[in-house]
Motif scaffolding. Structure first.
Motif, PDB file in Angstrom:
ATOM      1  N   THR A  36     -33.474  14.898 -19.581  1.00 30.63           N
ATOM      2  CA  THR A  36     -33.004  15.186 -18.221  1.00 30.63           C
ATOM      3  C   THR A  36     -31.541  15.599 -18.204  1.00 30.63           C
ATOM      4  O   THR A  36     -30.977  15.778 -17.129  1.00 30.63           O
ATOM      5  CB  THR A  36     -33.183  13.963 -17.308  1.00 30.63           C
ATOM      6  N   SER A  37     -30.924  15.784 -19.366  1.00 26.34           N
ATOM      7  CA  SER A  37     -29.495  16.093 -19.384  1.00 26.34           C
ATOM      8  C   SER A  37     -29.189  17.468 -18.795  1.00 26.34           C
ATOM      9  O   SER A  37     -28.113  17.676 -18.251  1.00 26.34           O
ATOM     10  CB  SER A  37     -28.950  16.001 -20.801  1.00 26.34           C
ATOM     11  N   SER A  39     -31.047  19.050 -16.413  1.00 24.68           N
ATOM     12  CA  SER A  39     -31.791  19.319 -15.180  1.00 24.68           C
ATOM     13  C   SER A  39     -31.040  18.813 -13.951  1.00 24.68           C
ATOM     14  O   SER A  39     -29.988  18.189 -14.050  1.00 24.68           O
ATOM     15  CB  SER A  39     -33.166  18.653 -15.246  1.00 24.68           C
ATOM     16  N   ALA A  40     -31.622  19.055 -12.803  1.00 26.86           N
ATOM     17  CA  ALA A  40     -31.012  18.613 -11.551  1.00 26.86           C
ATOM     18  C   ALA A  40     -31.205  17.123 -11.329  1.00 26.86           C
ATOM     19  O   ALA A  40     -30.579  16.536 -10.446  1.00 26.86           O
ATOM     20  CB  ALA A  40     -31.613  19.385 -10.385  1.00 26.86           C
ATOM     21  N   VAL A  41     -32.038  16.481 -12.135  1.00 29.57           N
ATOM     22  CA  VAL A  41     -32.304  15.045 -11.987  1.00 29.57           C
ATOM     23  C   VAL A  41     -31.218  14.219 -12.678  1.00 29.57           C
ATOM     24  O   VAL A  41     -31.053  13.037 -12.392  1.00 29.57           O
ATOM     25  CB  VAL A  41     -33.690  14.706 -12.589  1.00 29.57           C
ATOM     26  N   ALA A  42     -30.445  14.836 -13.557  1.00 29.22           N
ATOM     27  CA  ALA A  42     -29.470  14.123 -14.377  1.00 29.22           C
ATOM     28  C   ALA A  42     -28.486  13.264 -13.569  1.00 29.22           C
ATOM     29  O   ALA A  42     -28.240  12.121 -13.942  1.00 29.22           O
ATOM     30  CB  ALA A  42     -28.715  15.106 -15.269  1.00 29.22           C
ATOM     31  N   PRO A  43     -27.897  13.747 -12.482  1.00 29.47           N
ATOM     32  CA  PRO A  43     -26.966  12.886 -11.746  1.00 29.47           C
ATOM     33  C   PRO A  43     -27.616  11.615 -11.197  1.00 29.47           C
ATOM     34  O   PRO A  43     -26.971  10.573 -11.135  1.00 29.47           O
ATOM     35  CB  PRO A  43     -26.474  13.771 -10.597  1.00 29.47           C
TER      36      PRO A  43
END
Length: 49
Positions: A36-37, A39-43
């Motif tokens: 997930t680094s 992608s938009a899910v990372a934060p």
């Protein structure tokens, strides 16, 4: 793959089966961070830790 065979052999020979859930949890967290680094899910993932 030789590392995995050695690790399973150690767990089997020394009867350290309680280490298996810890190893699997560390691998799952590591895979989650790696995949997930970019992608938009990372934060949202990094706020959990």
């Amino acid at each position: 793959m030789d590392f995995l065979k050695d690790t399973v052999g150690l767990l089997r020979e020394r009867k350290k089966w309680w280490l298996l859930p810890i190893i699997l949890a560390l691998l799952a967290i590591g895979a989650l961070i790696v995949f997930t680094s970019g992608s938009a899910v990372a934060p949202f993932i990094y706020t959990l830790f």
